[in-house]
Design a protein around this motif. Sequence first.
Motif, PDB file in Angstrom:
ATOM      1  N   VAL A 250       0.819  -1.186   0.095  1.00 45.58           N
ATOM      2  CA  VAL A 250      -0.048   0.031   0.246  1.00 45.58           C
ATOM      3  C   VAL A 250       0.864   1.380  -0.069  1.00 45.58           C
ATOM      4  O   VAL A 250       0.574   2.318  -0.592  1.00 45.58           O
ATOM      5  N   LEU A 251       2.026   1.282   0.853  1.00 42.79           N
ATOM      6  CA  LEU A 251       2.803   2.312   0.880  1.00 42.79           C
ATOM      7  C   LEU A 251       3.520   2.578  -0.314  1.00 42.79           C
ATOM      8  O   LEU A 251       3.665   3.771  -0.771  1.00 42.79           O
ATOM      9  N   PHE A 252       3.955   1.467  -1.003  1.00 43.53           N
ATOM     10  CA  PHE A 252       4.726   1.720  -2.430  1.00 43.53           C
ATOM     11  C   PHE A 252       3.705   2.258  -3.141  1.00 43.53           C
ATOM     12  O   PHE A 252       4.252   3.207  -4.046  1.00 43.53           O
ATOM     13  N   ALA A 253       2.526   1.899  -3.436  1.00 43.67           N
ATOM     14  CA  ALA A 253       1.538   2.414  -4.399  1.00 43.67           C
ATOM     15  C   ALA A 253       1.133   3.896  -3.904  1.00 43.67           C
ATOM     16  O   ALA A 253       0.958   4.602  -4.804  1.00 43.67           O
ATOM     17  N   PHE A 254       1.214   4.290  -2.654  1.00 49.20           N
ATOM     18  CA  PHE A 254       0.807   5.544  -2.218  1.00 49.20           C
ATOM     19  C   PHE A 254       1.926   6.591  -2.755  1.00 49.20           C
ATOM     20  O   PHE A 254       1.765   7.567  -3.349  1.00 49.20           O
ATOM     21  N   ARG A 255       3.183   6.100  -2.666  1.00 48.45           N
ATOM     22  CA  ARG A 255       4.514   6.902  -3.049  1.00 48.45           C
ATOM     23  C   ARG A 255       4.341   7.052  -4.359  1.00 48.45           C
ATOM     24  O   ARG A 255       4.913   8.232  -5.097  1.00 48.45           O
ATOM     25  N   ALA A 256       3.929   6.001  -5.117  1.00 49.44           N
ATOM     26  CA  ALA A 256       4.139   5.952  -6.574  1.00 49.44           C
ATOM     27  C   ALA A 256       3.419   6.963  -7.260  1.00 49.44           C
ATOM     28  O   ALA A 256       3.448   7.777  -8.046  1.00 49.44           O
ATOM     29  N   GLU A 257       2.022   7.468  -6.220  1.00 51.41           N
ATOM     30  CA  GLU A 257       1.037   8.255  -6.785  1.00 51.41           C
ATOM     31  C   GLU A 257       1.176   9.759  -6.317  1.00 51.41           C
ATOM     32  O   GLU A 257       0.977  10.751  -7.214  1.00 51.41           O
ATOM     33  N   VAL A 258       1.639   9.664  -4.996  1.00 50.76           N
ATOM     34  CA  VAL A 258       1.780  11.207  -4.278  1.00 50.76           C
ATOM     35  C   VAL A 258       3.190  11.809  -4.585  1.00 50.76           C
ATOM     36  O   VAL A 258       3.448  12.926  -4.605  1.00 50.76           O
ATOM     37  N   GLY A 259       4.281  10.748  -4.590  1.00 56.57           N
ATOM     38  CA  GLY A 259       5.577  11.275  -4.806  1.00 56.57           C
ATOM     39  C   GLY A 259       6.246  11.269  -3.457  1.00 56.57           C
ATOM     40  O   GLY A 259       7.403  11.711  -3.494  1.00 56.57           O
ATOM     41  N   SER A 260       5.730  10.861  -2.562  1.00 59.44           N
ATOM     42  CA  SER A 260       6.358  10.949  -1.155  1.00 59.44           C
ATOM     43  C   SER A 260       5.654  10.157  -0.118  1.00 59.44           C
ATOM     44  O   SER A 260       4.642   9.520  -0.420  1.00 59.44           O
ATOM     45  N   PRO A 264       3.028  14.328   7.439  1.00 56.48           N
ATOM     46  CA  PRO A 264       2.389  14.991   8.595  1.00 56.48           C
ATOM     47  C   PRO A 264       1.874  16.444   8.297  1.00 56.48           C
ATOM     48  O   PRO A 264       0.545  16.314   8.949  1.00 56.48           O
ATOM     49  N   SER A 265       2.111  17.144   7.561  1.00 52.67           N
ATOM     50  CA  SER A 265       1.823  18.499   7.166  1.00 52.67           C
ATOM     51  C   SER A 265       0.439  18.290   6.408  1.00 52.67           C
ATOM     52  O   SER A 265      -0.310  19.207   6.065  1.00 52.67           O
ATOM     53  N   HIS A 266       0.135  17.326   5.740  1.00 57.37           N
ATOM     54  CA  HIS A 266      -1.052  17.020   4.909  1.00 57.37           C
ATOM     55  C   HIS A 266      -1.851  15.511   5.551  1.00 57.37           C
ATOM     56  O   HIS A 266      -2.213  14.755   4.648  1.00 57.37           O
ATOM     57  N   ARG A 267      -2.010  15.492   6.889  1.00 60.74           N
ATOM     58  CA  ARG A 267      -2.478  14.400   7.535  1.00 60.74           C
ATOM     59  C   ARG A 267      -3.768  14.038   7.021  1.00 60.74           C
ATOM     60  O   ARG A 267      -4.017  12.798   6.639  1.00 60.74           O
ATOM     61  N   ALA A 268      -4.848  14.778   7.098  1.00 57.40           N
ATOM     62  CA  ALA A 268      -6.104  14.663   6.668  1.00 57.40           C
ATOM     63  C   ALA A 268      -6.353  14.179   5.414  1.00 57.40           C
ATOM     64  O   ALA A 268      -6.862  13.197   4.871  1.00 57.40           O
ATOM     65  N   GLU A 269      -5.516  14.898   4.412  1.00 58.90           N
ATOM     66  CA  GLU A 269      -5.687  14.628   2.880  1.00 58.90           C
ATOM     67  C   GLU A 269      -4.955  13.254   2.479  1.00 58.90           C
ATOM     68  O   GLU A 269      -5.611  12.482   1.884  1.00 58.90           O
ATOM     69  N   ASP A 270      -3.857  12.937   3.301  1.00 60.65           N
ATOM     70  CA  ASP A 270      -2.894  11.836   2.868  1.00 60.65           C
ATOM     71  C   ASP A 270      -3.732  10.537   3.450  1.00 60.65           C
ATOM     72  O   ASP A 270      -3.617   9.502   3.001  1.00 60.65           O
ATOM     73  N   LEU A 271      -4.400  10.629   4.654  1.00 57.93           N
ATOM     74  CA  LEU A 271      -5.057   9.588   5.330  1.00 57.93           C
ATOM     75  C   LEU A 271      -6.159   9.034   4.478  1.00 57.93           C
ATOM     76  O   LEU A 271      -6.152   7.915   4.228  1.00 57.93           O
ATOM     77  N   GLU A 272      -6.985  10.131   3.762  1.00 56.54           N
ATOM     78  CA  GLU A 272      -7.953   9.718   2.952  1.00 56.54           C
ATOM     79  C   GLU A 272      -7.313   9.174   1.541  1.00 56.54           C
ATOM     80  O   GLU A 272      -7.791   8.082   1.096  1.00 56.54           O
ATOM     81  N   LYS A 273      -6.138   9.780   1.100  1.00 54.01           N
ATOM     82  CA  LYS A 273      -5.748   9.117  -0.121  1.00 54.01           C
ATOM     83  C   LYS A 273      -5.156   7.618   0.259  1.00 54.01           C
ATOM     84  O   LYS A 273      -5.316   6.851  -0.546  1.00 54.01           O
ATOM     85  N   LEU A 274      -4.731   7.334   1.523  1.00 54.11           N
ATOM     86  CA  LEU A 274      -4.228   6.154   2.069  1.00 54.11           C
ATOM     87  C   LEU A 274      -5.279   5.032   1.904  1.00 54.11           C
ATOM     88  O   LEU A 274      -5.047   4.163   1.384  1.00 54.11           O
ATOM     89  N   LYS A 275      -6.611   5.382   2.438  1.00 57.87           N
ATOM     90  CA  LYS A 275      -7.724   4.458   2.372  1.00 57.87           C
ATOM     91  C   LYS A 275      -7.853   4.170   0.883  1.00 57.87           C
ATOM     92  O   LYS A 275      -8.345   2.829   0.681  1.00 57.87           O
ATOM     93  N   THR A 276      -7.828   4.933   0.091  1.00 55.53           N
ATOM     94  CA  THR A 276      -8.424   4.705  -1.384  1.00 55.53           C
ATOM     95  C   THR A 276      -7.283   3.990  -1.872  1.00 55.53           C
ATOM     96  O   THR A 276      -7.532   2.883  -2.749  1.00 55.53           O
ATOM     97  N   VAL A 277      -5.834   4.186  -1.837  1.00 57.07           N
ATOM     98  CA  VAL A 277      -4.770   3.382  -2.368  1.00 57.07           C
ATOM     99  C   VAL A 277      -4.839   1.932  -1.630  1.00 57.07           C
ATOM    100  O   VAL A 277      -4.935   1.054  -2.436  1.00 57.07           O
TER     101      VAL A 277
END
Length: 350
Positions: A250-260, A264-277
Amino acid sequence: MVEQKNMEISEQEAQLYDRQIRLWGLDAQKRLRAAKVCLLGMRGLGCEVAKNLVLSGINSLKMVDNSVVTEEDATSQFLAPRDKIGENRAEASLDRVQQLNPMVEVSVDKSATTEKDTEFFKQFDIVIATNCPKDELVRINSICRAENVKFYAGDIMGFYGYSFMDLIQHEYVEDEVQQAASAEASTEPAAEDGEPAAKKQKTAEEPVKKTVKKAMSFVSLAEALKVDWGSELLKKRVKRMDPSFFLLQVLFAFRAEVGSNPRPSHRAEDLEKLKTVRNDTMKTLGVAVEKVSDEYLELLFSELSPVCAIVGGVLAQEVIKAISNKDSPHNNFFFYNPVESCGVVETIGY
């Protein structure tokens, strides 16, 4: 296998490494003294690995990092002084790493790992890649396998961490305790006529420690990541497995999409993205989404010093074991589970 290359231990080195030589022997220390290591990435995990390997007494360490020191590095990067913010991360760490052990040759390369080719990696015995995306890890691992260079990878995301190792074909020795028969004399009571009875031999089992030579084969990271978990053969194993391997996917796929990694500075946004990924990745893998719960996703932000210390300690110890050819190595993943707060070793891809 790392060759000793006729590396001799000086009297000064023998004094410095006295405790280590008593622990794993002079031959193992000679192998360490001959080992050339390349470390990619000097964030928190890289710092822990660099510290442990330099203190062990390797021959040389090349630190490769093209990023600069940031405010976020304060959570785990202890080798770059806080007044070095904005400077290259590897260069800022150089002085403190060298002070740990002046007998180790420590150098810096400020270019990106993507610029490194076969000619660069083939000059090392060990390559350790941290903080790299999946595709770059697979590329470097492929080069190392072709050149018979031992490869390690690892990263830390919040309370979660992992390490991977590909030693290709690895030979090592291991102490085993075996039972050996020994003769034990005993004397029966004297006979009624006063004559001594005949002595009898009793056989007793006594533990004997023997050094046994062994060999182990490894698979590449690419092979380990392409396992078909939806097959009938592996469905039962999935139920028994720790979620950490699937969380890594999941984390490999997240980094491939988001680039990092999760920020922590985008916690809410990245948490929702993590759930989708997570949902998409688990579906692709053929594994139930419930295998990686939301509780895991909430613990993946920043790079935390205690987790770096644990995973970095394990990774460095595995490198030392591989160089010294002593004891069985992990084959092939180590995970630090963020929910259970425990380490897990998984063998995947065979």
